[in-house]
Design an enzyme around this catalytic site. Structure first.
Site, short mmCIF file in Angstrom:
data_model
loop_
_atom_site.label_atom_id
_atom_site.label_comp_id
_atom_site.label_asym_id
_atom_site.label_seq_id
_atom_site.Cartn_x
_atom_site.Cartn_y
_atom_site.Cartn_z
N ARG A 18 -25.39 -4.87 15.86
CA ARG A 18 -24.58 -5.43 14.77
C ARG A 18 -23.51 -6.36 15.33
O ARG A 18 -23.31 -7.46 14.83
CB ARG A 18 -23.91 -4.28 13.99
CG ARG A 18 -22.87 -4.74 12.98
CD ARG A 18 -22.07 -3.55 12.43
NE ARG A 18 -21.32 -2.86 13.47
CZ ARG A 18 -20.16 -3.25 13.95
NH1 ARG A 18 -19.58 -4.35 13.49
NH2 ARG A 18 -19.54 -2.55 14.90
N ARG A 19 -22.83 -5.92 16.38
CA ARG A 19 -21.80 -6.76 16.98
C ARG A 19 -22.41 -8.00 17.64
O ARG A 19 -21.90 -9.11 17.47
CB ARG A 19 -21.00 -5.95 18.00
CG ARG A 19 -20.06 -4.94 17.37
CD ARG A 19 -19.42 -4.03 18.40
NE ARG A 19 -18.45 -3.12 17.78
CZ ARG A 19 -18.18 -1.91 18.24
NH1 ARG A 19 -18.78 -1.45 19.32
NH2 ARG A 19 -17.29 -1.14 17.63
N CYS A 63 -27.68 3.97 12.30
CA CYS A 63 -26.36 3.50 12.72
C CYS A 63 -26.44 2.45 13.83
O CYS A 63 -25.44 1.85 14.19
CB CYS A 63 -25.48 4.67 13.16
SG CYS A 63 -26.10 5.60 14.57
N ARG A 77 -16.33 1.41 29.83
CA ARG A 77 -16.69 0.04 29.42
C ARG A 77 -15.59 -0.94 29.82
O ARG A 77 -15.87 -2.02 30.35
CB ARG A 77 -16.93 -0.01 27.91
CG ARG A 77 -18.12 0.83 27.46
CD ARG A 77 -18.40 0.65 26.00
NE ARG A 77 -19.38 1.62 25.52
CZ ARG A 77 -20.12 1.47 24.43
NH1 ARG A 77 -20.00 0.40 23.69
NH2 ARG A 77 -20.98 2.39 24.06
N LYS A 119 -19.13 6.92 11.49
CA LYS A 119 -20.21 5.95 11.64
C LYS A 119 -21.41 6.52 12.39
O LYS A 119 -22.49 5.94 12.35
CB LYS A 119 -19.71 4.67 12.31
CG LYS A 119 -19.28 4.80 13.75
CD LYS A 119 -18.71 3.47 14.26
CE LYS A 119 -18.19 3.56 15.67
NZ LYS A 119 -19.22 3.81 16.67
N ASP A 120 -21.23 7.67 13.07
CA ASP A 120 -22.35 8.31 13.78
C ASP A 120 -23.19 9.20 12.88
O ASP A 120 -24.27 9.65 13.29
CB ASP A 120 -21.83 9.15 14.96
CG ASP A 120 -21.20 8.32 16.06
OD1 ASP A 120 -21.55 7.12 16.17
OD2 ASP A 120 -20.37 8.86 16.81
N ARG A 159 -23.48 1.07 27.83
CA ARG A 159 -23.24 2.41 27.30
C ARG A 159 -22.01 2.97 27.99
O ARG A 159 -21.43 2.36 28.85
CB ARG A 159 -24.45 3.33 27.59
CG ARG A 159 -25.69 3.06 26.76
CD ARG A 159 -25.56 3.50 25.31
NE ARG A 159 -25.01 4.83 25.15
CZ ARG A 159 -25.71 5.96 25.18
NH1 ARG A 159 -27.01 5.92 25.39
NH2 ARG A 159 -25.11 7.12 25.00
#
Length: 303
Positions: free
Chosen positions: A126-127, A237, A150, A80-81, A144
């Site tokens: 997106r989330r 992305c 996180r 996805k990156d 980040r």
């Protein structure tokens, strides 16, 4: 004695864990030894949010530079990156078997049970957009850092929950901390999420053949369709684009969405067709989404 192949990887715990899995699999299949070469990328150093960085390629370009310079033999990325634009100097030789592509909530409760105003951490527009559609009363906090950092913000009392990729949590052995996995009809994952990309220099025919044993055909067709949507939408992305394709060996089923950051307005479309037409399916679905206003929603995100 054949020298070990040099595999480039980001230095985070997740990246080295993922790369280690690929290295182990390659050695099992070919007998070739692999050594990991840790590389720091711009995305690792910068503290800016992905939306400020532009998103596209910030975790990839430095590894690709090392490939082109011959300092490593191949590189492994979270798919996805990867930028959707082709670089003729680089060949995507394999997409390894995909882990669970869905998003996960790490918390002491499910999303529906979080108190109004609870703080949910994620660096992904997106989330945020899709979660707002489910719980507009929560406070979404841009964060980040790697997965353990996180998650640590919950124990520190800074956040009530974080949203991460299920695949990464499973690879790190931290899936026991998941309180909820979002079904794709609730939160569509990022194109390519859960899959790993293996790249080498386009002039290394020997490696292109050797590394090809890592490729999973069903994963490749699914992520090809998902990334074709992203490319045709001309989105990076970090854009609020979700896409998921499933390949049953004959038919490819593809769903994609673009969601406004308010979570209220969205364009969501589905299609299906022969798996060999993955690229065309993705492009055609994106064109249908643009006709229904997807480009306008993405344009709002950019400003």
């Amino acid at each position: 004695m054949t020298a070990p192949l040099r595999m480039g990887t980001r230095k985070s715990e997740l990246a080295t864990t993922q790369s280690g899995l690929v290295a182990k699999r390659l050695t099992e299949l070919t007998g070739r030894a692999v050594e990991l070469v840790g590389i720091t990328t711009f995305g690792d150093v910068s503290r800016a949010n992905l939306t400020q960085l532009g998103g596209t390629g910030v975790f990839v370009s430095e590894l690709r530079n090392k490939l082109i310079d011959g300092e490593i033999d191949f590189a492994v990325h979270s798919l996805k990156d990867l930028p959707t634009a082709d670089d003729p100097r680089i060949t995507l030789v394999a997409t390894a078997l995909r882990e669970d592509p869905r998003d996960a909530l790490v918390s002491s409760a499910k999303l529906a049970d979080l108190a109004p105003g609870a703080r949910v951490g994620t660096g992904s527009p997106r989330r945020v957009a899709q979660l707002r559609a489910l719980r507009p009363d929560l406070h979404y906090v841009p964060i980040r850092g790697n997965a353990p950092t996180r998650i640590g913000k919950i124990a520190a009392g800074e956040l009530d929950a974080v949203v991460l990729a299920t695949a990464g949590l499973r690879r790190l052995g931290r899936d026991g901390e998941i309180s909820q996995i979002f079904e794709v009809d609730e939160v569509l994952p990022a194109p390519g999420q859960g899959a790993l990309a293996v790249e080498c220099s386009s002039d290394r025919a020997d490696l292109i053949e050797l590394l090809g044993v890592l490729d999973d055909p069903r994963t490749r067709t699914a992520v090809t369709a998902e990334r074709a949507v992203l490319s045709a939408l001309e989105a990076g992305c970090a854009a609020p684009v979700g896409a998921f394709a499933s390949d049953d060996g004959h038919i490819l089923n593809l769903t994609a969405t673009v969601v406004a950051i308010d979570g209220v307005r969205s364009v969501r479309k589905s299609t299906s067709g022969p798996r060999l037409a993955a690229m065309d399916l993705g492009r055609d679905l994106a064109a249908a989404m643009i006709a229904e206003g997807a480009g306008t929603l993405m344009g709002e995100q950019a400003h």
